[in-house]
Design an enzyme around this catalytic site. Structure first.
Site, PDB file in Angstrom:
ATOM      1  CD  GLU A  77      31.728  -0.951  -7.086  1.00  0.00           C
ATOM      2  OE1 GLU A  77      31.406  -2.009  -6.522  1.00  0.00           O
ATOM      3  OE2 GLU A  77      31.745  -0.810  -8.315  1.00  0.00           O
ATOM      4  CG  ASP A 104      30.286   0.362 -11.000  1.00  0.00           C
ATOM      5  OD1 ASP A 104      31.478   0.013 -11.051  1.00  0.00           O
ATOM      6  OD2 ASP A 104      29.380  -0.382 -10.577  1.00  0.00           O
ATOM      7  CB  ILE A 106      34.771  -2.326 -14.239  1.00  0.00           C
ATOM      8  CG1 ILE A 106      36.058  -1.735 -14.795  1.00  0.00           C
ATOM      9  CG2 ILE A 106      34.332  -3.516 -15.100  1.00  0.00           C
ATOM     10  CD1 ILE A 106      37.227  -2.739 -14.848  1.00  0.00           C
ATOM     11  CG  ASP A 107      27.644  -2.370 -13.066  1.00  0.00           C
ATOM     12  OD1 ASP A 107      27.758  -2.575 -11.849  1.00  0.00           O
ATOM     13  OD2 ASP A 107      26.636  -2.688 -13.720  1.00  0.00           O
ATOM     14  CB  THR A 109      34.502  -6.359 -11.340  1.00  0.00           C
ATOM     15  OG1 THR A 109      34.427  -4.928 -11.317  1.00  0.00           O
ATOM     16  CG2 THR A 109      35.952  -6.779 -11.162  1.00  0.00           C
ATOM     17  CG  ASP A 232      25.553  -1.066  -8.420  1.00  0.00           C
ATOM     18  OD1 ASP A 232      26.585  -1.420  -9.006  1.00  0.00           O
ATOM     19  OD2 ASP A 232      25.357  -1.259  -7.207  1.00  0.00           O
TER      20      ASP A 232
END
Length: 284
Positions: A77, A104, A106-107, A109, A232
Site C-alpha cells: 500500500e 497492507d 498496517i490495516d 492506521t 485490503d
C-alpha cells in the site's frame, strides 16, 4: 495435488512460513510503536492516514520477502500513490506477475494512531492472479489467521469455520467508512442505512482485513464495503473461502484481485445482503 498447491513451496522455502514470519515480525515491531509514532500525514482524505510506522513495516516485510524470493513481485500500500485510480493502476501493472505479494503493512492506521486496538498486518501471495496464501496478524491480541489454498484456514492453530446464522435478522455484520469521500463513502452510508435495520447489529471497527478474518472465524456473519483495494482484501478473502464462506463483489460476481466493492459472508446470508444493498442502490 494441484499445480498451484505444488507451487506453495519453492526451493524448500515455504511461502506460508515466510508470510507468517513477515507478519509476526512486523506486528511485533508495530506493537512497540503504539502511541509512539513521530509523523502523521493525510493521504487521500482525513480517513486515510499514514505514519512512518506504516512505511517501516512495509520496508521490513518487503526486505524479508525479497531475501527469500528475490524474483517475486511485490505490491504494498505505501508504495502506491493515494486514491482509488492509483491503487487500481498499481495492481493492473503487476497482475501478470507469476508470484505477487500483496501487503497492507498496517490495516487500520487510524485505529493505530488513536490507540484503538483493532488493526493488523495483512499479507497475501497470488500465483498467476490466484491467491494461494493469506495471513492476517493482530499484534494487540496476538492472533494469527492463516490460510493456504485448498488446505483450510486456522487461528491459534485451530481450523476456522464460518458462522451458522441463516438470516440477516440473526447476523452480526460489519462494514467500513471509506476514505474516498466523493464516491465510496456516500454509497456505503446508503448501504448502512439500508442494512442496519435488517441485522442483529452492525459493527464499523476500522480494519477491512481484520473484519474479514472475523468472518472466517465465525465472529461476524458478513462484511461489505465500497471502494477497497487489493491489499485490503486479498488475504482476508482466502481466509473466508478456506473457512467455508463466500466472497464476491457487491453484485455477486466472484472475487478476484481487481474487486473493489466487496461482499463477504458465511454464504447463507450472501444473497439477502446483496439484495439489501441493491434495493438501496448502494452496491456500486
Amino acid at each position: 495435488m494441484s499445480d498451484q498447491l505444488n507451487a506453495s513451496v519453492v526451493g524448500g522455502k515455504s511461502f506460508t512460513a515466510v508470510a507468517i514470519n513477515c507478519a509476526s515480525k512486523a506486528g511485533e515491531w508495530i506493537k512497540t510503536k503504539l502511541g509512539n509514532y513521530a509523523s502523521l500525514d493525510i493521504k487521500y482524505s482525513s480517513h486515510d492516514l499514514v505514519t512512518e510506522i506504516d512505511k517501516g513495516s512495509e520496508r521490513l516485510i518487503k526486505n524479508l520477502v525479497m531475501t527469500h524470493f528475490p524474483h517475486h513481485s511485490f505490491l504494498g500500500e505505501e508504495g502506491v500513490e493515494p486514491g482509488p485510480k492509483a491503487s487500481a493502476k498499481a495492481l493492473e501493472d503487476k497482475l501478470d506477475a507469476e508470484y505477487l505479494w500483496i501487503v497492507d503493512p498496517i490495516d487500520g492506521t487510524t485505529n493505530f494512531v488513536h490507540g484503538f486496538p483493532f488493526f493488523c498486518v495483512s499479507i497475501a501471495l497470488a500465483h498467476k492472479g490466484d491467491v494461494i496464501v493469506g495471513v492476517v496478524y493482530d499484534p494487540v491480541k496476538d492472533e494469527l489467521f492463516v490460510a493456504e489454498k485448498g488446505k483450510g484456514a486456522y487461528v491459534h492453530g485451530k481450523r476456522m469455520s464460518v458462522s451458522s446464522e441463516e438470516t440477516l435478522r440473526g447476523s452480526l455484520v460489519a462494514t467500513g467508512l471509506p476514505a474516498d469521500h466523493h464516491y465510496a463513502l456516500p454509497v456505503n452510508l446508503k448501504g448502512i442505512a439500508a442494512v442496519a435495520p435488517q441485522v442483529r447489529n452492525l459493527r464499523i471497527a476500522g480494519s477491512a482485513a481484520l473484519h474479514m478474518a472475523y468472518v472466517a472465524a465465525g465472529r461476524l456473519s458478513g462484511f461489505w464495503e465500497i471502494g477497497l483495494s487489493s491489499w485490503d482484501l486479498a488475504a482476508g478473502a482466502l481466509l473466508i473461502q478456506e473457512s467455508g464462506g463466500i466472497v464476491t463483489d457487491t453484485n455477486g460476481k466472484p472475487y478476484d484481485l481487481s474487486v473493489r466493492n466487496v461482499m463477504a459472508s458465511n454464504g447463507r446470508i450472501q444473497d439477502e445482503l446483496i439484495a439489501a444493498l441493491a434495493a438501496a442502490n448502494a452496491n456500486e
